[in-house]
Design a protein around this motif. Structure first.
Motif, PDB file in Angstrom:
ATOM      1  N   ASP A  11       0.742  -1.230  -0.075  1.00 54.51           N
ATOM      2  CA  ASP A  11      -0.020   0.020   0.086  1.00 54.51           C
ATOM      3  C   ASP A  11       0.804   1.573   0.036  1.00 54.51           C
ATOM      4  OD1 ASP A  11      -1.814   2.230   1.562  1.00 54.51           O
ATOM      5  OD2 ASP A  11      -2.998   0.933   0.674  1.00 54.51           O
ATOM      6  N   ILE A  12       0.765   2.010  -1.260  1.00 52.92           N
ATOM      7  CA  ILE A  12       1.611   3.338  -1.213  1.00 52.92           C
ATOM      8  C   ILE A  12       1.323   4.210  -0.129  1.00 52.92           C
ATOM      9  CG2 ILE A  12       2.346   5.127  -2.794  1.00 52.92           C
ATOM     10  CD1 ILE A  12       3.348   2.334  -3.493  1.00 52.92           C
ATOM     11  N   GLU A  13       0.006   4.504   0.154  1.00 51.66           N
ATOM     12  CA  GLU A  13      -0.551   5.736   0.860  1.00 51.66           C
ATOM     13  C   GLU A  13       0.032   5.461   2.462  1.00 51.66           C
ATOM     14  OE1 GLU A  13      -1.865   8.458   0.076  1.00 51.66           O
ATOM     15  OE2 GLU A  13      -1.340   7.745  -1.937  1.00 51.66           O
ATOM     16  N   MET A  14      -0.234   4.048   2.671  1.00 47.57           N
ATOM     17  CA  MET A  14       0.280   3.648   4.274  1.00 47.57           C
ATOM     18  C   MET A  14       1.827   3.912   4.319  1.00 47.57           C
ATOM     19  SD  MET A  14      -0.098   0.362   6.295  1.00 47.57           S
ATOM     20  CE  MET A  14      -1.689   0.133   6.271  1.00 47.57           C
ATOM     21  N   THR A  15       2.548   3.569   3.431  1.00 46.68           N
ATOM     22  CA  THR A  15       3.986   3.850   3.285  1.00 46.68           C
ATOM     23  C   THR A  15       4.237   5.362   3.355  1.00 46.68           C
ATOM     24  OG1 THR A  15       4.253   1.936   1.764  1.00 46.68           O
ATOM     25  CG2 THR A  15       6.251   3.317   1.809  1.00 46.68           C
ATOM     26  N   LYS A  16       3.432   6.042   2.803  1.00 46.29           N
ATOM     27  CA  LYS A  16       3.769   7.749   2.841  1.00 46.29           C
ATOM     28  C   LYS A  16       3.644   8.063   4.451  1.00 46.29           C
ATOM     29  CE  LYS A  16       2.557   8.914  -2.031  1.00 46.29           C
ATOM     30  NZ  LYS A  16       1.704   9.416  -2.992  1.00 46.29           N
ATOM     31  N   ALA A  17       2.471   7.583   4.846  1.00 47.96           N
ATOM     32  CA  ALA A  17       2.132   7.728   6.227  1.00 47.96           C
ATOM     33  C   ALA A  17       3.445   7.240   7.316  1.00 47.96           C
ATOM     34  CB  ALA A  17       0.893   7.381   6.709  1.00 47.96           C
ATOM     35  N   ILE A  18       3.817   6.031   7.117  1.00 49.33           N
ATOM     36  CA  ILE A  18       4.933   5.695   7.715  1.00 49.33           C
ATOM     37  C   ILE A  18       6.126   6.471   7.873  1.00 49.33           C
ATOM     38  CG2 ILE A  18       6.634   3.582   7.918  1.00 49.33           C
ATOM     39  CD1 ILE A  18       4.169   1.843   7.386  1.00 49.33           C
ATOM     40  N   GLU A  19       6.410   7.160   6.224  1.00 46.30           N
ATOM     41  CA  GLU A  19       7.509   7.857   6.302  1.00 46.30           C
ATOM     42  C   GLU A  19       7.518   9.033   6.738  1.00 46.30           C
ATOM     43  OE1 GLU A  19      10.234   8.685   2.181  1.00 46.30           O
ATOM     44  OE2 GLU A  19       8.081   8.873   2.043  1.00 46.30           O
ATOM     45  N   LYS A  20       6.242   9.599   6.687  1.00 44.92           N
ATOM     46  CA  LYS A  20       5.862  11.040   7.402  1.00 44.92           C
ATOM     47  C   LYS A  20       6.205  10.813   8.917  1.00 44.92           C
ATOM     48  CE  LYS A  20       2.625  14.632   8.092  1.00 44.92           C
ATOM     49  NZ  LYS A  20       1.154  15.032   7.717  1.00 44.92           N
ATOM     50  N   THR A  21       5.997   9.910   9.703  1.00 41.20           N
ATOM     51  CA  THR A  21       6.001   9.757  11.125  1.00 41.20           C
ATOM     52  C   THR A  21       7.549   9.750  11.262  1.00 41.20           C
ATOM     53  OG1 THR A  21       4.030   8.766  11.307  1.00 41.20           O
ATOM     54  CG2 THR A  21       5.712   8.328  13.154  1.00 41.20           C
ATOM     55  N   ALA A  22       8.362   8.971  10.384  1.00 37.38           N
ATOM     56  CA  ALA A  22       9.553   8.702  10.520  1.00 37.38           C
ATOM     57  C   ALA A  22      10.574   9.878  10.252  1.00 37.38           C
ATOM     58  CB  ALA A  22      10.189   7.525   9.614  1.00 37.38           C
ATOM     59  N   GLU A  23       9.984  10.820   9.300  1.00 44.91           N
ATOM     60  CA  GLU A  23      10.842  12.082   9.108  1.00 44.91           C
ATOM     61  C   GLU A  23      10.441  13.040  10.098  1.00 44.91           C
ATOM     62  OE1 GLU A  23      12.904  12.353   6.855  1.00 44.91           O
ATOM     63  OE2 GLU A  23      12.380  11.272   5.051  1.00 44.91           O
ATOM     64  N   ASN A  24       9.367  13.039  10.804  1.00 44.31           N
ATOM     65  CA  ASN A  24       9.103  13.711  11.731  1.00 44.31           C
ATOM     66  C   ASN A  24       9.918  13.420  12.988  1.00 44.31           C
ATOM     67  OD1 ASN A  24       7.157  15.397  10.402  1.00 44.31           O
ATOM     68  ND2 ASN A  24       5.417  14.144  11.306  1.00 44.31           N
ATOM     69  N   TYR A  25      10.165  12.396  13.563  1.00 42.53           N
ATOM     70  CA  TYR A  25      10.966  11.960  14.357  1.00 42.53           C
ATOM     71  C   TYR A  25      12.436  12.205  14.075  1.00 42.53           C
ATOM     72  CZ  TYR A  25      13.362   9.104  18.085  1.00 42.53           C
ATOM     73  OH  TYR A  25      14.193   8.744  18.941  1.00 42.53           O
ATOM     74  N   ALA A  26      12.893  11.986  12.896  1.00 39.24           N
ATOM     75  CA  ALA A  26      14.434  11.933  12.434  1.00 39.24           C
ATOM     76  C   ALA A  26      14.804  13.569  12.561  1.00 39.24           C
ATOM     77  CB  ALA A  26      14.617  11.413  11.160  1.00 39.24           C
ATOM     78  N   LYS A  27      13.983  14.505  12.168  1.00 39.27           N
ATOM     79  CA  LYS A  27      13.959  15.953  12.177  1.00 39.27           C
ATOM     80  C   LYS A  27      15.573  16.143  11.459  1.00 39.27           C
ATOM     81  CE  LYS A  27      11.713  17.204  16.298  1.00 39.27           C
ATOM     82  NZ  LYS A  27      10.883  15.790  16.619  1.00 39.27           N
ATOM     83  N   GLY A  28      15.629  15.449  10.523  1.00 37.93           N
ATOM     84  CA  GLY A  28      16.878  15.695   9.627  1.00 37.93           C
ATOM     85  C   GLY A  28      18.150  15.117  10.261  1.00 37.93           C
ATOM     86  N   GLU A  29      18.095  14.389  11.434  1.00 34.82           N
ATOM     87  CA  GLU A  29      19.635  14.023  12.214  1.00 34.82           C
ATOM     88  C   GLU A  29      20.032  12.765  11.361  1.00 34.82           C
ATOM     89  OE1 GLU A  29      18.555  13.796  16.050  1.00 34.82           O
ATOM     90  OE2 GLU A  29      18.072  15.809  16.524  1.00 34.82           O
TER      91      GLU A  29
END
Length: 224
Positions: A11-29
């Motif tokens: 599922d592409i949309e679920m993958t995008k949601a997972i990626e968004k959560t991960a990026e928010n946590y990573a904060k570019g680090e």
């Protein structure tokens, strides 16, 4: 540091949601690479789905083994987690194991909120696999009669009942598709609400920084 998150479904949309959560946590680090499993089922709900996703998951790991520092399996049934741990020397974390073990550190007992009632016994079996059964208050799912409610309302109600009736002190969201709802649901409760993707990132980045990975002495040794 580069982290690869594998969504075992396609599922592409679920993958995008997972990626968004991960990026928010990573904060570019650190860098996030999030991929769906092409050729896999759209949802992971049955043991057959685990098998159907295996070939694609193996392909993703082998193609990215030398490009990343670790892997996350972003499905709350931890499909093929043992398999992936066996085929790579990089650390691997499943979001179910991560979130439930962190929950065991934050309260006396925790409850898992499953997306559907069919998955409740599967979640209970997974809790036993991780030796956390003594800390499990319950596994709950929104009732079918709650269909007139939004997903957020249905999950919040199930979590409220887990806290009030089952005496849970921590809530674990039992599906990667629930990612992003942890803070929203937590506002309505008096207990921590854990998102599996974030919990897996907490553990995996720590393992990488510490310089440790899955032991290859016995169980996960592919050579015998």
């Amino acid at each position: 540091m580069k982290i690869m998150i594998i969504n075992p479904n396609s599922d592409i949309e679920m993958t995008k949601a997972i990626e968004k959560t991960a990026e928010n946590y990573a904060k570019g680090e650190f860098k996030i690479i999030c991929k769906p499993t092409m050729g896999g089922p759209r949802f992971i709900a049955r043991y057959e789905d685990h098998i159907m996703s295996a070939t694609g998951m193996i392909k993703l790991v082998k193609e990215n083994e030398e490009k990343v520092d670790g892997f996350i399996i972003a499905c709350h049934s931890d499909p093929n987690l043992d398999l992936i741990k066996e085929i790579t020397r990089k650390p691997v974390v499943g979001i179910a194991e991560a979130s439930m073990k962190i929950a065991s550190m934050l309260g006396h007992k925790f409850s898992v909120i499953s997306p559907i009632e069919h998955s409740i016994p599967n979640k209970e079996a997974l809790v036993r696999k991780y030796h956390l059964q003594d800390m499990l208050a319950s596994v709950r799912a929104p009732k079918s009669k709650d269909n007139e409610w939004s997903e957020e309302e249905s999950l919040t109600k199930a979590a409220e009942l887990a806290v009030k009736e089952d005496k849970a002190e921590v809530i674990v969201l039992g599906c990667a598709g629930m990612t992003g709802l942890d803070r929203i649901i937590q506002k309505n409760l008096s207990v921590p609400v854990l998102d599996g993707v974030t919990c897996a990132l907490i553990i995996l980045t720590g393992l990488i920084k510490y310089g440790v990975s899955t032991s290859k002495v016995r169980r996960y040794n592919p050579e015998f």
